[in-house]
Motif scaffolding. Structure first.
Motif, PDB file in Angstrom:
ATOM      1  N   GLY A   9      -2.304  80.648  46.480  1.00 46.32           N
ATOM      2  CA  GLY A   9      -3.571  80.885  47.170  1.00 46.32           C
ATOM      3  C   GLY A   9      -3.632  82.328  47.642  1.00 46.32           C
ATOM      4  O   GLY A   9      -3.116  83.232  46.975  1.00 46.32           O
ATOM      5  N   ARG A  35      -0.119  71.010  39.630  1.00 40.63           N
ATOM      6  CA  ARG A  35      -1.161  70.837  40.653  1.00 40.63           C
ATOM      7  C   ARG A  35      -2.072  72.071  40.780  1.00 40.63           C
ATOM      8  O   ARG A  35      -1.600  73.201  40.768  1.00 40.63           O
ATOM      9  CB  ARG A  35      -0.446  70.608  41.989  1.00 40.63           C
ATOM     10  CG  ARG A  35      -1.344  70.209  43.112  1.00 40.63           C
ATOM     11  CD  ARG A  35      -0.551  70.067  44.399  1.00 40.63           C
ATOM     12  NE  ARG A  35       0.694  69.325  44.237  1.00 40.63           N
ATOM     13  CZ  ARG A  35       1.314  68.714  45.238  1.00 40.63           C
ATOM     14  NH1 ARG A  35       0.832  68.732  46.436  1.00 40.63           N
ATOM     15  NH2 ARG A  35       2.441  68.085  45.028  1.00 40.63           N
ATOM     16  N   THR A  90       4.893  77.585  59.027  1.00 42.29           N
ATOM     17  CA  THR A  90       5.873  77.284  60.075  1.00 42.29           C
ATOM     18  C   THR A  90       5.419  76.146  60.979  1.00 42.29           C
ATOM     19  O   THR A  90       6.241  75.507  61.623  1.00 42.29           O
ATOM     20  CB  THR A  90       6.144  78.531  60.926  1.00 42.29           C
ATOM     21  OG1 THR A  90       4.886  79.090  61.312  1.00 42.29           O
ATOM     22  CG2 THR A  90       6.918  79.573  60.144  1.00 42.29           C
TER      23      THR A  90
END
Ligand SMILES: NC(=O)c1ccc[n+]([C@@H]2O[C@H](COP(=O)([O-])OP(=O)(O)OC[C@H]3O[C@@H](n4cnc5c(N)ncnc54)[C@H](O)[C@@H]3O)[C@@H](O)[C@H]2O)c1
Length: 264
Positions: A9, A35, A90
């Motif tokens: 992305g 995917r 995170t």
């Protein structure tokens, strides 16, 4: 050298472009089961769709730039094969049992999970003062109201007419990560560095905000510190910050470069 990457992305594409400019680096892009549609890819990028093949290609490290679910899905396999990982998502580590399991795997296989600053900075300072009792850290994320239209509407506020800052959240880093999973990575990053109990988080929709700004205020027996970041948007996605990909690359360099000058 081979560098593994999960996610093609905004952040993943910036990482692939930066690695492509270096000599002798092959990026292994892991796309489980093929995917998504990555579109056109650079010649230095090899797509791998199956975990055994990815592990066998032995990347020096893997950069995760996918989403929180990907951390639980894929990191155990990398760590179990001694492959260190740099995490962008995170916020996934707000799940304490997942965090402890990943740390256990890293220890058992003599490898590391590296948390880059991402959209925030000063982790060296936060780590240092995390050992000092009485240290308090406040992290404030400010974005323009346009970034929080839905959340403002839920509170009966119109983002287009907001004149004063509106506090959308005040609380612990874990709650911030659970309630704003796409936005609270930085809260968790700071909490992991400074120690969760020392950190309080504020998320503010601010009509005066210049882009995405982050304030980290530290007060304690060894002094005070104030870090402010105003992050420029990433080239591929105005909702993401350009600094995050650069920070993940810097962390990966720390794993790939075995000699030379090193900063902690
Ligand atoms: N640490 C920080 O400071 C910071 C800052 C910004 C973004 N982030 C986080 O970094 C991650 C990536 O951000 P982005 O803006 O590039 O996101 P993006 O939505 O633009 O791209 C995500 C990519 O990951 C892939 N993906 C999603 N789930 C996957 C899975 N389970 N397995 C493999 N691939 C998967 C998608 O197909 C897509 O290519 C997000 O989790 C985001 O919240 C962290």
């Amino acid at each position: 050298m081979r560098v593994g990457l999960i996610g093609a992305g905004a952040i993943g594409r910036q990482i692939m472009a930066a690695l492509d400019e270096r000599r002798n680096i092959e990026t292994l892009l892991f796309r489980p089961g093929g995917r998504g549609t990555p579109g056109s890819l650079l010649a230095s990028v090899t797509v791998i769709t199956a975990m055994p093949e990815f592990i066998a290609a032995a990347p020096a490290c893997v950069i995760e730039a996918a989403r929180q679910e990907a951390v639980a899905e894929h990191l155990p396999a990398f760590l179990s094969h001694g492959i260190p990982a740099v995490l962008c998502s995170t916020g996934a580590l707000a799940d304490l049992s997942l965090r402890l399991e990943l740390i256990r795997l890293a220890e058992a296989h003599s490898t590391q999970i590296v948390i880059p600053g991402g959209a925030v900075a000063g982790l060296d300072y936060l780590r240092t003062v995390s050992h000092v009792p009485g240290t308090e850290v406040t992290y404030t994320s400010r974005k323009p109201p346009a970034a929080w239209r839905r959340e403002l509407a839920e509170r009966g506020l119109d983002g287009d007419r907001l004149r004063e800052p509106a506090v959308l959240f005040e609380g612990t880093p874990e709650d911030a990560a659970r309630r704003f999973p796409r936005n609270a990575n930085s809260a968790l990053t700071i909490a992991l560095a400074a120690g969760e109990r020392a950190v309080s988080v504020r998320i503010v929709a601010d009509p005066a905000a210049q882009g995405n700004s982050q304030d980290i205020e530290v007060r304690g027996p060894v002094g005070t510190a104030h870090f402010t970041l105003v992050n420029a948007p990433s080239p591929g996605n105005p909702k993401s910050s350009a600094i995050t990909a650069l920070s993940a690359l810097q962390a990966a360099d720390g794993l790939m470069l075995k000699s030379g000058l090193r900063f902690s």
